[in-house]
Design a protein around this motif. Structure first.
Motif, short mmCIF file in Angstrom:
data_model
loop_
_atom_site.label_atom_id
_atom_site.label_comp_id
_atom_site.label_asym_id
_atom_site.label_seq_id
_atom_site.Cartn_x
_atom_site.Cartn_y
_atom_site.Cartn_z
N ARG A 30 0.80 -0.99 -0.07
CA ARG A 30 0.02 -0.01 0.10
C ARG A 30 0.81 1.17 0.05
O ARG A 30 2.00 1.33 0.45
N LYS A 31 0.36 2.53 -0.27
CA LYS A 31 0.97 3.37 -0.53
C LYS A 31 1.33 3.78 1.04
O LYS A 31 0.88 3.77 2.12
N GLU A 50 5.05 5.14 -3.07
CA GLU A 50 3.87 6.25 -3.27
C GLU A 50 2.68 6.15 -3.97
O GLU A 50 1.79 6.94 -4.30
N PHE A 51 2.44 4.85 -4.11
CA PHE A 51 1.24 4.28 -4.79
C PHE A 51 0.93 2.82 -4.32
O PHE A 51 1.70 2.15 -3.69
N ASP A 52 -0.37 2.17 -4.37
CA ASP A 52 -0.53 0.90 -4.19
C ASP A 52 0.02 -0.03 -5.29
O ASP A 52 0.20 0.50 -6.61
N GLY A 53 0.46 -1.21 -4.94
CA GLY A 53 0.82 -1.98 -6.24
C GLY A 53 1.37 -3.44 -5.52
O GLY A 53 1.09 -3.87 -4.31
#
Length: 353
Positions: A30-31, A50-53
């Protein structure tokens, strides 16, 4: 996202791939989570998402427990020498040492109180912001330098009437051949290998010696201003990389996997080096490289036929001077980056000692 998308000692993710690129087990992040490369921890690959992935299981996703450690402080704790050195120590495996969470979770580290963590994190993130601005400046200068060089040589090469082969303005020759038979020869001299020749620079930290005779000394000894070109490399993109020898008379020889170009008065060595390392120059060598048994090579004929612009010496000097200004700016930025990284390291080592 794989470990190849993480840069050593950088808390920011600048590139990523598609989810389908990750084979095997995937981890969701998660971010705000920390992605820590648990495989080959000595590479110090750690970044804040800095982002979800999703990421490869060769990484470890770490999330702060705010009642114990602040999310903004934890990345710096994990980047400290104490944490990283311990991570390397507890890694298992020889070819690809890896950290197991069951082992890492038992490690203990002293933590400042939460209010101190907040103040420390504010300082460290401010330094990190300055470092990112320095990185952006470096990228801008590099792009401007590259554009200047590429424009010059692309315009010259497009006008084929303004091109001449390198052998018209330089003497091209191989270096000395290695071999066990040399042990009986009377003279011992230092020599350069492919490992010593970087693009636009030399690494003289490890120099080997070779036995030779007087005739070979005169044939293979480097002179100030010689341009050396990589003749063979396992990686095709490294074929033809070059640098100018500007270390004076050190009695240095060069081996046969480094081809030497000794320029005439009509060609400035630094100008030839720019031409070789430019995009068009590298494309030339790659297109003519031969591959055999995992080694990519070019021969002296390819180097002799290398297209060199018929540029007046004064114009050559101007281009070299302009690129030197760019290089001077890049050195200043690199010095600033090193100072900022050293400041972060000193602060972390003081806090996490």
């Amino acid at each position: 996202m794989g470990l190849e998308h993480l840069d050593p000692q950088c808390l920011h993710i600048r590139r990523w791939g598609k989810g389908s690129d990750v084979t095997g087990t995937k981890l969701r992040f998660r971010k705000g989570d920390i992605i820590f490369g648990r495989r080959r921890a000595y590479q110090r690959k750690l970044a804040v998402a800095e982002f979800d992935g999703i990421c490869s299981a060769h990484a470890m996703v770490v999330r702060a427990r705010p009642d114990k450690v602040l999310p903004e402080f934890l990345p710096f704790l994990m980047m400290s020498d104490r944490f990283m050195n311990r991570a390397v120590e507890i890694s298992v495996g020889s070819l690809s040492p890896t950290i197991n969470w069951t082992t890492l979770k038992l490690e203990e580290f002293d933590l400042p109180p939460l209010d101190q963590q907040r103040r420390i994190a504010e300082i460290l993130w401010a330094v990190d912001e300055a470092l990112q601005k320095a990185n952006e400046l470096q990228t801008t200068i590099e792009a401007a330098r590259s554009a200047k060089v590429e424009e010059h040589f692309n315009q010259s090469i497009e006008n084929k009437l303004n091109i001449q082969p390198l052998e018209a303005v330089a003497k091209v020759s191989y270096g000395i051949t290695l071999g066990a038979f040399r042990k009986a020869l009377p003279i011992e001299r230092p020599y350069l290998r492919v490992a010593n020749l970087q693009r636009n620079a030399f690494d003289l930290s490890e120099i080997k010696t070779i036995n030779c005779d007087e005739n070979e000394v005169s044939r293979f000894e480097l002179a100030d201003g010689d341009v050396l070109i990589v003749e063979g490399h396992a990686t095709v993109t490294e074929i033809g990389r070059a640098a100018v020898w500007r270390f004076g008379d050190r009695g240095m020889l060069h081996q046969n996997h480094l081809i030497r170009a000794r320029c005439s008065d009509a060609l400035i060595p630094e100008y030839l080096n720019l031409c070789i390392n430019a995009g068009a120059g590298q494309d030339y060598f790659r297109s003519r490289a031969k591959s055999s048994s995992g080694l990519n090579t070019i021969n002296s004929t390819v180097v002799k036929e290398f297209p060199v612009p018929k540029t007046p010496v004064r114009a050559q000097e101007q281009l070299v001077a302009e690129t030197n200004q760019f290089d001077s700016s890049l050195r200043a930025v690199a010095s600033n980056q090193a100072s900022l990284r050293n400041l972060v390291t000193q602060l972390l080592n003081t806090i996490c000692s």
